[in-house]
Design a protein around this motif. Structure first.
Motif, PDB file in Angstrom:
ATOM      1  N   ARG A 195      51.662  53.428  43.682  1.00  0.00           N
ATOM      2  CA  ARG A 195      51.020  52.126  43.597  1.00  0.00           C
ATOM      3  C   ARG A 195      51.239  51.502  42.220  1.00  0.00           C
ATOM      4  O   ARG A 195      51.501  50.303  42.103  1.00  0.00           O
ATOM      5  N   ARG A 196      51.131  52.320  41.171  1.00  0.00           N
ATOM      6  CA  ARG A 196      51.328  51.818  39.822  1.00  0.00           C
ATOM      7  C   ARG A 196      52.761  51.325  39.632  1.00  0.00           C
ATOM      8  O   ARG A 196      52.985  50.283  39.015  1.00  0.00           O
ATOM      9  N   TRP A 197      53.743  52.026  40.206  1.00  0.00           N
ATOM     10  CA  TRP A 197      55.139  51.643  40.066  1.00  0.00           C
ATOM     11  C   TRP A 197      55.411  50.326  40.780  1.00  0.00           C
ATOM     12  O   TRP A 197      56.050  49.426  40.220  1.00  0.00           O
ATOM     13  N   PHE A 198      54.935  50.200  42.023  1.00  0.00           N
ATOM     14  CA  PHE A 198      55.147  48.965  42.776  1.00  0.00           C
ATOM     15  C   PHE A 198      54.422  47.791  42.126  1.00  0.00           C
ATOM     16  O   PHE A 198      54.937  46.670  42.094  1.00  0.00           O
ATOM     17  N   THR A 199      53.223  48.037  41.618  1.00  0.00           N
ATOM     18  CA  THR A 199      52.478  46.959  40.967  1.00  0.00           C
ATOM     19  C   THR A 199      53.216  46.455  39.743  1.00  0.00           C
ATOM     20  O   THR A 199      53.330  45.237  39.525  1.00  0.00           O
ATOM     21  N   ARG A 200      53.732  47.353  38.930  1.00  0.00           N
ATOM     22  CA  ARG A 200      54.474  46.951  37.742  1.00  0.00           C
ATOM     23  C   ARG A 200      55.762  46.227  38.118  1.00  0.00           C
ATOM     24  O   ARG A 200      56.133  45.230  37.480  1.00  0.00           O
ATOM     25  N   LEU A 201      56.441  46.724  39.162  1.00  0.00           N
ATOM     26  CA  LEU A 201      57.697  46.102  39.590  1.00  0.00           C
ATOM     27  C   LEU A 201      57.473  44.668  40.041  1.00  0.00           C
ATOM     28  O   LEU A 201      58.145  43.734  39.566  1.00  0.00           O
ATOM     29  N   TYR A 202      56.513  44.470  40.953  1.00  0.00           N
ATOM     30  CA  TYR A 202      56.269  43.120  41.458  1.00  0.00           C
ATOM     31  C   TYR A 202      55.622  42.226  40.397  1.00  0.00           C
ATOM     32  O   TYR A 202      55.812  41.004  40.416  1.00  0.00           O
ATOM     33  N   SER A 203      54.873  42.810  39.483  1.00  0.00           N
ATOM     34  CA  SER A 203      54.285  42.017  38.410  1.00  0.00           C
ATOM     35  C   SER A 203      55.351  41.480  37.463  1.00  0.00           C
ATOM     36  O   SER A 203      55.208  40.393  36.903  1.00  0.00           O
ATOM     37  N   LEU A 204      56.437  42.226  37.289  1.00  0.00           N
ATOM     38  CA  LEU A 204      57.537  41.761  36.451  1.00  0.00           C
ATOM     39  C   LEU A 204      58.353  40.680  37.155  1.00  0.00           C
ATOM     40  O   LEU A 204      58.702  39.666  36.571  1.00  0.00           O
ATOM     41  N   LEU A 205      58.651  40.912  38.441  1.00  0.00           N
ATOM     42  CA  LEU A 205      59.479  39.972  39.181  1.00  0.00           C
ATOM     43  C   LEU A 205      58.735  38.690  39.527  1.00  0.00           C
ATOM     44  O   LEU A 205      59.354  37.654  39.768  1.00  0.00           O
ATOM     45  N   CYS A 206      57.406  38.774  39.580  1.00  0.00           N
ATOM     46  CA  CYS A 206      56.592  37.602  39.920  1.00  0.00           C
ATOM     47  C   CYS A 206      55.455  37.483  38.904  1.00  0.00           C
ATOM     48  O   CYS A 206      54.285  37.386  39.266  1.00  0.00           O
ATOM     49  N   HIS A 207      55.833  37.453  37.622  1.00  0.00           N
ATOM     50  CA  HIS A 207      54.849  37.563  36.557  1.00  0.00           C
ATOM     51  C   HIS A 207      53.857  36.412  36.537  1.00  0.00           C
ATOM     52  O   HIS A 207      52.700  36.594  36.156  1.00  0.00           O
ATOM     53  N   HIS A 208      54.293  35.219  36.943  1.00  0.00           N
ATOM     54  CA  HIS A 208      53.407  34.058  36.854  1.00  0.00           C
ATOM     55  C   HIS A 208      52.215  34.169  37.798  1.00  0.00           C
ATOM     56  O   HIS A 208      51.241  33.435  37.652  1.00  0.00           O
ATOM     57  N   MET A 209      52.263  35.120  38.767  1.00  0.00           N
ATOM     58  CA  MET A 209      51.149  35.310  39.686  1.00  0.00           C
ATOM     59  C   MET A 209      50.265  36.489  39.299  1.00  0.00           C
ATOM     60  O   MET A 209      49.257  36.742  39.961  1.00  0.00           O
ATOM     61  N   SER A 210      50.611  37.188  38.232  1.00  0.00           N
ATOM     62  CA  SER A 210      49.864  38.392  37.855  1.00  0.00           C
ATOM     63  C   SER A 210      48.417  38.082  37.514  1.00  0.00           C
ATOM     64  O   SER A 210      47.498  38.792  37.932  1.00  0.00           O
ATOM     65  N   ASP A 211      48.198  37.016  36.737  1.00  0.00           N
ATOM     66  CA  ASP A 211      46.833  36.659  36.363  1.00  0.00           C
ATOM     67  C   ASP A 211      46.003  36.309  37.591  1.00  0.00           C
ATOM     68  O   ASP A 211      44.807  36.592  37.646  1.00  0.00           O
ATOM     69  N   TYR A 212      46.624  35.678  38.573  1.00  0.00           N
ATOM     70  CA  TYR A 212      45.907  35.291  39.795  1.00  0.00           C
ATOM     71  C   TYR A 212      45.393  36.520  40.535  1.00  0.00           C
ATOM     72  O   TYR A 212      44.260  36.547  41.002  1.00  0.00           O
ATOM     73  N   TYR A 213      46.215  37.559  40.631  1.00  0.00           N
ATOM     74  CA  TYR A 213      45.836  38.741  41.394  1.00  0.00           C
ATOM     75  C   TYR A 213      45.047  39.762  40.578  1.00  0.00           C
ATOM     76  O   TYR A 213      44.157  40.428  41.113  1.00  0.00           O
ATOM     77  N   GLU A 214      45.391  39.906  39.301  1.00  0.00           N
ATOM     78  CA  GLU A 214      44.821  40.995  38.513  1.00  0.00           C
ATOM     79  C   GLU A 214      43.869  40.527  37.420  1.00  0.00           C
ATOM     80  O   GLU A 214      43.271  41.346  36.735  1.00  0.00           O
ATOM     81  N   GLY A 215      43.754  39.227  37.231  1.00  0.00           N
ATOM     82  CA  GLY A 215      42.899  38.732  36.167  1.00  0.00           C
ATOM     83  C   GLY A 215      43.700  38.433  34.933  1.00  0.00           C
ATOM     84  O   GLY A 215      44.802  38.937  34.725  1.00  0.00           O
ATOM     85  N   SER A 216      43.141  37.576  34.089  1.00  0.00           N
ATOM     86  CA  SER A 216      43.840  37.155  32.885  1.00  0.00           C
ATOM     87  C   SER A 216      44.003  38.299  31.913  1.00  0.00           C
ATOM     88  O   SER A 216      43.110  39.115  31.721  1.00  0.00           O
ATOM     89  N   ALA A 217      45.154  38.336  31.283  1.00  0.00           N
ATOM     90  CA  ALA A 217      45.425  39.350  30.251  1.00  0.00           C
ATOM     91  C   ALA A 217      45.115  38.803  28.877  1.00  0.00           C
ATOM     92  O   ALA A 217      45.779  39.089  27.884  1.00  0.00           O
ATOM     93  N   SER A 218      44.104  37.971  28.825  1.00  0.00           N
ATOM     94  CA  SER A 218      43.748  37.333  27.557  1.00  0.00           C
ATOM     95  C   SER A 218      43.407  38.373  26.509  1.00  0.00           C
ATOM     96  O   SER A 218      42.829  39.411  26.787  1.00  0.00           O
ATOM     97  N   THR A 219      43.755  38.081  25.259  1.00  0.00           N
ATOM     98  CA  THR A 219      43.487  39.019  24.161  1.00  0.00           C
ATOM     99  C   THR A 219      42.254  38.626  23.371  1.00  0.00           C
ATOM    100  O   THR A 219      42.043  39.109  22.269  1.00  0.00           O
ATOM    101  N   SER A 220      41.436  37.740  23.928  1.00  0.00           N
ATOM    102  CA  SER A 220      40.237  37.340  23.201  1.00  0.00           C
ATOM    103  C   SER A 220      39.235  38.473  23.189  1.00  0.00           C
ATOM    104  O   SER A 220      39.246  39.339  24.056  1.00  0.00           O
ATOM    105  N   PRO A 221      38.339  38.533  22.181  1.00  0.00           N
ATOM    106  CA  PRO A 221      37.357  39.605  22.118  1.00  0.00           C
ATOM    107  C   PRO A 221      36.505  39.698  23.369  1.00  0.00           C
ATOM    108  O   PRO A 221      36.171  40.797  23.814  1.00  0.00           O
TER     109      PRO A 221
END
Length: 248
Positions: free
Chosen positions: A45-71
Motif C-alpha cells: 500500500r505504501r509503495w502504490f500510494t507513493r507511486l500514484y502520489s508522484l504521478l498525480c501529485h496535484h491531487m495528493s493534498d485532496y486525498y491525504e491532506g495538506s503537507a503544509s509546514t506551518s507549526p
C-alpha cells in the motif's frame, strides 16, 4: 516505457488513443490507495500510494491532506500520529483531507469540496441549479463543447505550469529552517516530475519533439479524454432559490 515511446519517439496515435485511460487511471489509482484498496501488505500500500502520489501529485493534498509546514500543521500531524493515524472526534472537520470531507457531506453544495467549486465560483458552463446564473449562460448550448474541451484544457495546463514556476521562486526564498526548505524543495520537485511525465502534461515531449507537434498532441489527447469521460451530476439540491446570483 510510456514516456520513451510516446514522448521521445513520437508514437502520437497511441498517445492520443490512450489519453482517456491515463487521465482516469492515475486519479483512480490514488483514490484506491487512499481508501486502502492495496492493503495486501503495508509495504504494498505504501509503495502504490507513493507511486500514484508522484504521478498525480496535484491531487495528493485532496486525498491525504495538506503537507503544509506551518507549526499548526505539524501539531495536527503529531496529534494524528499519536492516535495511530486516525482523526479524533474533536478535530476540526475543516482540517480533514478534502476527500474525507466529501464523504462526510456528500453532494452538499456548501460543504462538499467537490461541489463548492461549482456552487460558489463562476464558470462558462452552468451544470447545476447551485451554480450562480450569468447572462452568458443563455448561450452555453453553443459553446459548451469548446469551453469544456479547449478552454478547460488550456487552463489546466497553464495552471500547472504557473504552479511549478511559482514553486521554484518559493524555493529560492530564504527558509525559516532546514526542515521547511527540504519539505518545500521536495514538494516542488514532485510538481515538476508530474509536469514532465504525467500524460496530462507531457513535459518531456516538449524537450524531444517540435513544440507545435508536442502541443497539438497534448491538446488532442486532452480533448479525447474529456469527450470519453462522463461527468454525471447528482440530483438537484434542495437549496433556497432566493440566494443572490440565482437565475429567477
Amino acid at each position: 516505457i510510456w514516456t520513451l515511446f510516446c514522448y521521445v519517439r513520437g508514437w502520437n496515435v497511441f498517445n492520443i488513443a490512450l489519453s482517456w485511460f491515463w487521465s482516469r487511471h492515475l486519479d483512480a489509482g490514488l483514490h484506491a490507495a487512499s481508501h486502502g484498496d492495496f492493503n495486501y501488505s503495508s509495504s504494498t500500500r505504501r509503495w502504490f500510494t507513493r507511486l500514484y502520489s508522484l504521478l498525480c501529485h496535484h491531487m495528493s493534498d485532496y486525498y491525504e491532506g495538506s503537507a503544509s509546514t506551518s507549526p499548526s500543521s505539524k501539531s495536527r500531524t503529531s496529534s494524528r500520529s499519536r492516535n495511530g493515524g486516525e482523526f479524533t472526534a474533536t478535530q476540526d472537520p475543516t482540517d480533514l483531507p478534502q476527500h474525507v470531507q466529501h464523504h462526510l457531506w456528500t453532494n452538499d453544495p456548501r460543504l462538499d469540496p467537490d461541489w463548492t467549486v461549482f456552487a460558489l465560483c463562476r464558470h462558462w458552463v452552468r451544470r447545476h441549479d447551485c451554480n450562480p446564473w450569468h447572462a452568458y449562460h443563455e448561450w452555453q448550448c453553443c459553446y459548451w463543447l469548446f469551453s469544456r474541451c479547449v478552454v478547460d484544457s488550456l487552463t489546466e495546463v497553464l495552471t500547472m505550469l504557473s504552479t511549478c514556476i511559482i514553486g521554484v521562486m518559493q524555493v529560492l526564498e530564504a527558509p525559516k529552517d532546514p526542515f521547511h526548505f527540504k519539505s518545500r524543495a521536495l514538494d516542488v520537485a514532485a510538481w515538476w516530475l508530474e509536469l514532465f511525465i504525467n500524460p496530462n502534461y507531457q513535459g518531456v515531449a516538449f524537450l524531444f519533439r517540435p513544440f507545435f507537434e508536442a502541443f497539438s498532441i497534448l491538446m488532442l489527447g486532452r480533448v479525447v479524454a474529456k469527450l470519453v469521460q462522463h461527468f454525471l451530476m447528482p440530483e438537484p439540491c434542495n437549496q433556497d432559490q432566493e440566494d443572490e446570483g440565482k437565475r429567477p
